[in-house]
Motif scaffolding. Structure first.
Motif, PDB file in Angstrom:
ATOM      1  N   PRO A  13       0.841  -1.199   0.000  1.00  0.00           N
ATOM      2  CA  PRO A  13       0.000   0.000   0.000  1.00  0.00           C
ATOM      3  C   PRO A  13       0.877   1.250   0.000  1.00  0.00           C
ATOM      4  N   LEU A  14       0.407   2.291  -0.630  1.00  0.00           N
ATOM      5  CA  LEU A  14       1.201   3.510  -0.757  1.00  0.00           C
ATOM      6  C   LEU A  14       1.210   4.287   0.552  1.00  0.00           C
ATOM      7  N   GLU A  15       2.389   4.699   0.956  1.00  0.00           N
ATOM      8  CA  GLU A  15       2.574   5.580   2.108  1.00  0.00           C
ATOM      9  C   GLU A  15       3.473   6.723   1.682  1.00  0.00           C
ATOM     10  N   ALA A  16       3.233   7.888   2.214  1.00  0.00           N
ATOM     11  CA  ALA A  16       4.015   9.065   1.827  1.00  0.00           C
ATOM     12  C   ALA A  16       5.504   8.811   2.032  1.00  0.00           C
ATOM     13  N   GLY A  17       6.279   9.050   0.981  1.00  0.00           N
ATOM     14  CA  GLY A  17       7.719   8.901   1.065  1.00  0.00           C
ATOM     15  C   GLY A  17       8.245   7.495   0.891  1.00  0.00           C
ATOM     16  N   SER A  18       7.348   6.510   0.751  1.00  0.00           N
ATOM     17  CA  SER A  18       7.809   5.128   0.587  1.00  0.00           C
ATOM     18  C   SER A  18       8.337   4.902  -0.824  1.00  0.00           C
ATOM     19  N   ASP A  19       9.109   3.837  -0.989  1.00  0.00           N
ATOM     20  CA  ASP A  19       9.671   3.532  -2.312  1.00  0.00           C
ATOM     21  C   ASP A  19       8.582   3.269  -3.358  1.00  0.00           C
ATOM     22  N   ASP A  32       2.710  11.764 -17.951  1.00  0.00           N
ATOM     23  CA  ASP A  32       2.382  13.139 -18.327  1.00  0.00           C
ATOM     24  C   ASP A  32       3.286  13.622 -19.451  1.00  0.00           C
ATOM     25  N   ARG A  33       4.573  13.293 -19.363  1.00  0.00           N
ATOM     26  CA  ARG A  33       5.524  13.736 -20.400  1.00  0.00           C
ATOM     27  C   ARG A  33       5.173  13.153 -21.765  1.00  0.00           C
ATOM     28  N   PHE A  34       4.822  11.871 -21.799  1.00  0.00           N
ATOM     29  CA  PHE A  34       4.602  11.193 -23.074  1.00  0.00           C
ATOM     30  C   PHE A  34       3.124  11.072 -23.437  1.00  0.00           C
ATOM     31  N   ASP A  35       2.247  11.705 -22.666  1.00  0.00           N
ATOM     32  CA  ASP A  35       0.812  11.596 -22.906  1.00  0.00           C
ATOM     33  C   ASP A  35       0.416  10.120 -22.989  1.00  0.00           C
ATOM     34  N   ALA A  36       0.858   9.352 -22.015  1.00  0.00           N
ATOM     35  CA  ALA A  36       0.662   7.904 -22.012  1.00  0.00           C
ATOM     36  C   ALA A  36      -0.429   7.507 -21.021  1.00  0.00           C
ATOM     37  N   HIS A  37      -0.916   6.286 -21.179  1.00  0.00           N
ATOM     38  CA  HIS A  37      -1.882   5.717 -20.236  1.00  0.00           C
ATOM     39  C   HIS A  37      -1.101   5.021 -19.130  1.00  0.00           C
ATOM     40  N   LEU A  38      -1.484   5.269 -17.885  1.00  0.00           N
ATOM     41  CA  LEU A  38      -0.817   4.666 -16.736  1.00  0.00           C
ATOM     42  C   LEU A  38      -1.663   3.511 -16.206  1.00  0.00           C
ATOM     43  N   ASP A  39      -1.119   2.302 -16.284  1.00  0.00           N
ATOM     44  CA  ASP A  39      -1.774   1.109 -15.750  1.00  0.00           C
ATOM     45  C   ASP A  39      -1.123   0.746 -14.419  1.00  0.00           C
ATOM     46  N   VAL A  40      -1.914   0.685 -13.365  1.00  0.00           N
ATOM     47  CA  VAL A  40      -1.418   0.317 -12.041  1.00  0.00           C
ATOM     48  C   VAL A  40      -2.076  -0.986 -11.626  1.00  0.00           C
ATOM     49  N   VAL A  41      -1.276  -1.917 -11.145  1.00  0.00           N
ATOM     50  CA  VAL A  41      -1.833  -3.168 -10.637  1.00  0.00           C
ATOM     51  C   VAL A  41      -1.302  -3.407  -9.232  1.00  0.00           C
ATOM     52  N   GLY A  42      -2.223  -3.539  -8.286  1.00  0.00           N
ATOM     53  CA  GLY A  42      -1.874  -3.859  -6.906  1.00  0.00           C
ATOM     54  C   GLY A  42      -1.869  -5.366  -6.730  1.00  0.00           C
ATOM     55  N   ILE A  43      -0.745  -5.912  -6.315  1.00  0.00           N
ATOM     56  CA  ILE A  43      -0.581  -7.363  -6.262  1.00  0.00           C
ATOM     57  C   ILE A  43      -0.462  -7.834  -4.820  1.00  0.00           C
ATOM     58  N   LEU A  72      -4.724  -7.615   1.024  1.00  0.00           N
ATOM     59  CA  LEU A  72      -3.583  -6.735   0.739  1.00  0.00           C
ATOM     60  C   LEU A  72      -3.713  -6.120  -0.643  1.00  0.00           C
ATOM     61  N   ALA A  73      -4.085  -6.914  -1.645  1.00  0.00           N
ATOM     62  CA  ALA A  73      -4.241  -6.394  -3.001  1.00  0.00           C
ATOM     63  C   ALA A  73      -5.306  -5.303  -3.048  1.00  0.00           C
ATOM     64  N   GLU A  74      -6.395  -5.496  -2.317  1.00  0.00           N
ATOM     65  CA  GLU A  74      -7.458  -4.491  -2.301  1.00  0.00           C
ATOM     66  C   GLU A  74      -6.996  -3.213  -1.596  1.00  0.00           C
ATOM     67  N   GLN A  75      -6.166  -3.367  -0.547  1.00  0.00           N
ATOM     68  CA  GLN A  75      -5.619  -2.177   0.123  1.00  0.00           C
ATOM     69  C   GLN A  75      -4.708  -1.395  -0.813  1.00  0.00           C
ATOM     70  N   ILE A  76      -3.873  -2.118  -1.556  1.00  0.00           N
ATOM     71  CA  ILE A  76      -2.979  -1.450  -2.507  1.00  0.00           C
ATOM     72  C   ILE A  76      -3.792  -0.736  -3.580  1.00  0.00           C
ATOM     73  N   GLU A  77      -4.814  -1.407  -4.097  1.00  0.00           N
ATOM     74  CA  GLU A  77      -5.663  -0.797  -5.121  1.00  0.00           C
ATOM     75  C   GLU A  77      -6.330   0.464  -4.594  1.00  0.00           C
ATOM     76  N   SER A  79      -5.338   2.441  -2.146  1.00  0.00           N
ATOM     77  CA  SER A  79      -4.364   3.522  -1.923  1.00  0.00           C
ATOM     78  C   SER A  79      -3.930   4.127  -3.252  1.00  0.00           C
ATOM     79  N   ALA A  80      -3.816   3.307  -4.295  1.00  0.00           N
ATOM     80  CA  ALA A  80      -3.430   3.826  -5.616  1.00  0.00           C
ATOM     81  C   ALA A  80      -4.539   4.691  -6.198  1.00  0.00           C
ATOM     82  N   ARG A  81      -5.783   4.258  -6.036  1.00  0.00           N
ATOM     83  CA  ARG A  81      -6.904   5.058  -6.535  1.00  0.00           C
ATOM     84  C   ARG A  81      -6.962   6.408  -5.821  1.00  0.00           C
TER      85      ARG A  81
END
Length: 283
Positions: A13-19, A32-43, A72-77, A79-81
């Protein structure tokens, strides 16, 4: 060709300042630089050892660990959302559960349809074997370039100075070709050649042909021929990156077998243990 699909797999799960948060933030800046689609998957990684017998409780243990991985996967998802909710980018977030034995297939299936995979360094404190598995699955089975984001201050998606580690290998050439969209606009691309062979094809002009190729792409290049004055090649590269103030390193991945690098070490594994700047790898 600019990357138009950027994959950011997350194992925490995402936490401020974490890797993982740093890696996702860098993936956002690149999208943003390449006007690309960002796909995130929480595993959610299920570490159950399915080959073992749990004294009659096999099914119960497997269900419990699977449910924990799902939570855990749902928590990661979630936090990413929450992190991307205010972003103007095109993005999608999903969750998935995989056992260690199936984690490589899960990642490679998604990496195959991505132009770039962005993730944190796979080694270090709190890093389990699943991080290494993700990097290798994306590179080998997914055949996708990987950008490893270090635990350092925020890096720019538009590198000002880049170091290209050149050893004439197919892996190095593959990484250079696929990194061209990131190198465009850099003030300087430094071609680093470490102890070139005396009787090699480039013995009279190490890196010269590569410099010519990159110059024709509009890049400003210089060549640095370096002596191996430190025990590890990765140490020489890291020192050179620091000396010239580079903010991106491009290198081929796993010129030796993964087994050999795991036992004896190698430039790829050594660099990923402590990357000084974002490292772009391909093979």
């Amino acid at each position: 060709m600019d990357p138009k699909t950027i994959l950011a797999p997350l194992l925490e799960p995402l936490e401020a300042g974490s890797d993982p948060a740093r890696a996702l933030a860098h993936a956002e800046r690149l999208a943003d630089r390449f006007d690309a689609h960002l796909d995130v998957v929480g595993i959610g990684c299920d570490h159950t050892q399915v080959a073992y017998y749990y004294a009659g409780a096999t099914a119960l243990v497997q269900q419990e660990t699977h449910d924990e991985a799902r939570r855990l996967a749902e928590q990661i998802e979630a936090s990413a959302r929450a992190s991307l909710s205010s972003s103007a980018l095109r993005w999608s977030v999903e969750s998935a559960v995989g056992q260690m034995a199936g984690l490589a297939a899960l990642i490679s299936a998604r990496a195959r349809i991505a132009d770039l995979v962005v993730m944190p360094a796979p080694y270090g404190e709190g890093r389990g074997p699943e991080y290494e598995t993700m990097v290798e699955a994306a590179l080998f089975d997914g055949q996708a370039p990987v950008l490893v984001v270090p635990a350092t201050p925020e890096a720019s998606p538009r590198p000002r100075r880049a170091v290209v580690a050149w050893n004439q290998s197919p892996e190095a050439m593959a990484a250079i070709r696929r990194s061209l969209p990131l190198l465009v606009g850099a003030d300087l691309v430094n071609i680093a050649v470490i102890d070139p062979p005396r009787h090699g094809a480039e013995r009279s002009d190490p890196g010269g042909a590569l410099s010519q190729m990159l110059t024709r792409h509009g890049l400003r290049c210089e060549i640095s021929v370096l002596a191996r004055t430190l025990p590890r090649v990765s140490d020489v590269i890291s020192r050179h990156v620091s000396d010239i103030g580079a903010d991106l390193l491009v290198m081929g991945a796993y010129g030796h077998s993964r087994f050999r690098e795991a036992i004896l070490g190698g430039a790829t594994r050594d660099m990923l243990e402590n990357p000084p700047v974002p490292v772009f790898m391909a093979r």
